[in-house]
Design a protein around this motif. Structure first.
Motif, short mmCIF file in Angstrom:
data_model
loop_
_atom_site.label_atom_id
_atom_site.label_comp_id
_atom_site.label_asym_id
_atom_site.label_seq_id
_atom_site.Cartn_x
_atom_site.Cartn_y
_atom_site.Cartn_z
N LEU A 111 -1.66 12.06 0.69
CA LEU A 111 -1.47 10.57 0.39
C LEU A 111 -0.46 9.92 1.52
CD1 LEU A 111 -0.70 10.72 -3.53
CD2 LEU A 111 -2.61 9.81 -2.21
N VAL A 112 0.53 10.64 2.09
CA VAL A 112 1.52 10.21 2.81
C VAL A 112 0.58 10.09 4.32
CG1 VAL A 112 3.64 10.82 4.19
CG2 VAL A 112 3.23 11.99 2.03
N GLU A 113 -0.21 11.13 4.64
CA GLU A 113 -1.02 10.75 5.60
C GLU A 113 -1.91 9.62 5.77
OE1 GLU A 113 -1.15 12.70 8.62
OE2 GLU A 113 -2.78 11.51 9.66
N LEU A 114 -2.42 9.34 4.61
CA LEU A 114 -3.14 7.98 4.20
C LEU A 114 -2.36 6.81 4.29
CD1 LEU A 114 -6.16 7.23 3.04
CD2 LEU A 114 -4.81 6.92 0.93
N VAL A 115 -1.03 6.87 4.13
CA VAL A 115 -0.23 5.77 4.30
C VAL A 115 -0.16 5.44 5.75
CG1 VAL A 115 2.07 4.94 3.72
CG2 VAL A 115 0.79 5.68 1.82
N PHE A 154 0.81 -1.19 0.06
CA PHE A 154 -0.04 0.05 0.10
C PHE A 154 0.84 1.24 -0.04
CE2 PHE A 154 -2.71 3.33 1.81
CZ PHE A 154 -3.98 3.00 1.43
N GLU A 155 1.86 1.13 0.74
CA GLU A 155 2.88 2.63 0.74
C GLU A 155 3.60 2.67 -0.53
OE1 GLU A 155 5.56 2.14 4.23
OE2 GLU A 155 7.17 3.50 3.19
N ASP A 156 3.73 1.42 -1.16
CA ASP A 156 4.51 1.59 -2.34
C ASP A 156 3.67 2.09 -3.56
OD1 ASP A 156 6.97 1.20 -3.84
OD2 ASP A 156 6.27 -0.60 -4.85
N LEU A 157 2.51 1.73 -3.61
CA LEU A 157 1.40 2.16 -4.40
C LEU A 157 0.84 3.68 -4.20
CD1 LEU A 157 -0.66 1.21 -6.61
CD2 LEU A 157 -2.38 0.58 -4.74
N TRP A 158 0.74 3.87 -2.84
CA TRP A 158 0.24 5.34 -2.69
C TRP A 158 1.17 6.47 -2.56
CZ3 TRP A 158 -4.05 6.43 -4.83
CH2 TRP A 158 -5.15 5.40 -5.06
N GLY A 169 2.53 9.11 -5.18
CA GLY A 169 3.36 10.49 -4.64
C GLY A 169 4.40 10.60 -5.15
N GLY A 170 5.26 9.65 -5.50
CA GLY A 170 6.48 9.81 -6.09
C GLY A 170 6.92 9.65 -7.62
N GLY A 171 6.17 8.95 -8.28
CA GLY A 171 6.12 8.84 -9.69
C GLY A 171 7.13 7.67 -10.02
N LEU A 172 7.15 6.75 -9.13
CA LEU A 172 8.35 5.55 -9.42
C LEU A 172 7.25 4.43 -10.04
CD1 LEU A 172 10.36 5.26 -6.33
CD2 LEU A 172 10.96 6.26 -8.48
N GLU A 173 7.78 3.15 -10.58
CA GLU A 173 7.15 2.23 -10.90
C GLU A 173 6.95 1.39 -9.30
OE1 GLU A 173 5.77 1.39 -13.63
OE2 GLU A 173 6.18 3.35 -14.26
N LEU A 174 6.07 0.39 -9.50
CA LEU A 174 6.01 -0.31 -8.25
C LEU A 174 7.44 -1.19 -8.04
CD1 LEU A 174 2.42 -1.95 -8.41
CD2 LEU A 174 3.35 -0.20 -7.05
N LEU A 175 7.80 -1.19 -6.87
CA LEU A 175 8.96 -2.23 -6.29
C LEU A 175 8.63 -3.47 -6.97
CD1 LEU A 175 11.74 -2.27 -5.13
CD2 LEU A 175 10.82 -2.81 -2.98
N ARG A 176 7.47 -4.16 -6.65
CA ARG A 176 7.23 -5.44 -7.00
C ARG A 176 6.03 -5.70 -7.56
NH1 ARG A 176 9.78 -9.86 -3.79
NH2 ARG A 176 8.51 -10.85 -5.30
#
Ligand SMILES: [Fe+2]
Length: 393
Positions: free
Chosen positions: A128-132, A60-64, A69-76
């Motif tokens: 988004l950070v607060e949500l995480v 969830f943190e990676d997604l949101w 939030g950061g524009g990265l691709e998912l780690l996994r």
């Protein structure tokens, strides 16, 4: 979508990063004494394996945070479906290819490293950070439910003060009040839009229903025991927990009362007739402290009903935040003007499906998560959550 200015939390990036780290310390501390086998296995069809919760928190943190939030691709990306709560009902999670205990902490740490890097000079949506942060904290409560069901948690009573004397029920005057979250500050989508609600006069129990009250009901009606009694004799002054909505509703009728609507619950908790304002907490605007509410007491359970007299709401009701969630009669649905944020699966997909609203938070709820406006929901037959109730008339 709400604009970021409507939902931005206070505290800035530094405060949010500190809260992320503190939340992770807490998550890991909950499972520090649990063996890998107990983390990996299914303890109840109602609950996920604890290792699934851990991986889901990181996904969830990676997604949101990292992707949205950061524009990265998912780690996994290969794990996305496994950890999508909406794709995988809890009853099926034991058969998923989720990361087991021996691997999941590394995944959590790897995602967290990405988050720290993104939050350096972060200019994205702080909501988004607060949500995480809150998501991880909410899963802490889910994990505590699992730990209780699995018998892996030592239960105890937080305090043993007797409630101050007072009437069984307190009165809430007729008239309008403001319900829901105001437009500024972080709030979940289902708490908006704020609305003026007009209610007739009603009465509500000053205290939540206790174990002693419940024993009278059981003796008279042959009602089910709450889940956690396990043959022990709990303190009759404790609020009853692990009761279903169906049993709570039957209890209320047994007493010639009913469950409050969620609007009544919120008015009794929040509305001050002296000012006409609705406060964030029963005691006012300032956040919970250990003197005001029993929240976040790992390894404990609820305090005796009425143990926090300084936390009375304006109408005189005690214990509305903390100790036990409280069932209301209301089916979970949208407020007028509802807009899904940041995704439909947070609230919208649960609307109109027979879920009942719970309010107030339990001893296992983290203080950051809950206030007078927070809406929880579950099915009326369920009793795995730390749910009790109070009656209205
Ligand atoms: Fe989740």
């Amino acid at each position: 979508m709400h604009s970021p200015t409507e939902t931005a939390p206070r505290g800035g990036v530094g405060g949010l990063l500190a809260a992320l780290e503190e939340s992770r310390d807490r998550t890991l501390s909950l499972v520090s004494e649990v063996g890998d086998e107990d983390l990996d296995r299914v303890h109840s069809r109602l609950m996920s394996p604890l290792a699934w919760d851990l991986g889901h928190i990181a996904a969830f943190e990676d997604l949101w945070l990292c992707r949205a939030g950061g524009g990265l691709e998912l780690l996994r990306p290969d794990l996305a479906r496994t950890y999508d709560a909406d794709e995988t009902p809890r009853a099926d999670r034991g058969s998923l290819d989720y990361l087991r205990a021996r691997d999941v902490r590394d995944y959590m740490a790897a995602v967290r490293d990405r988050s720290r890097a993104i939050l350096e000079g972060f200019e994205g949506d702080l909501a988004l950070v607060e949500l995480v942060i809150r998501h991880e904290q909410q899963h802490n409560e889910t994990m505590l439910q699992t730990l209780c069901i699995a018998g892996l948690l030592q239960r105890s009573t937080a305090r043993a003060a007797d409630p101050p004397p007072g009437p069984d029920m307190v009165a809430v005057a007729a008239g309008p009040f403001e319900m829901g979250a105001p437009a500024d500050g972080f709030a979940y989508d289902n708490e908006r839009q704020r609305q003026v609600v007009e209610l007739p006069a009603f009465e509500i129990d000053r205290l939540p229903v206790t174990v002693g009250d419940w024993i009278e009901f059981m003796d008279a009606e042959g009602a089910d025991e709450p889940l956690h009694w396990n043959g022990t004799a709990p303190d009759p002054r404790l609020p009853v927990v692990h009761v279903s909505w169906e049993a709570a509703d039957a209890y209320a009728r047994f007493r010639g009362k009913r469950l409050p609507t969620e609007a009544e619950w919120e008015k009794a908790a929040a509305w001050d007739p002296a000012t006409g304002e609705s406060y964030r907490y029963p005691w006012g605007e300032a956040g919970p402290t250990p003197a005001l509410a029993n929240l976040d007491q790992t390894g404990c359970g609820p305090a005796p009903a009425g143990a926090y007299p300084d936390a009375a709401s304006p109408c005189g009701a005690l214990g509305m935040i903390g100790d036990q969630w409280e069932w209301t009669s209301t089916e979970f649905g949208p407020y007028p003007g509802f807009r899904a944020h940041p995704y439909r699966e947070y609230s919208e997909v649960f609307f109109g499906k027979g879920y009942r609203v719970l309010r107030g938070g339990s001893w296992a709820t983290r203080p950051r998560v809950v206030d007078n406006r927070f809406r929880n929901w579950d099915l009326p037959q369920r009793r795995q959550i730390f749910a009790g109730f109070r009656c209205a008339a």
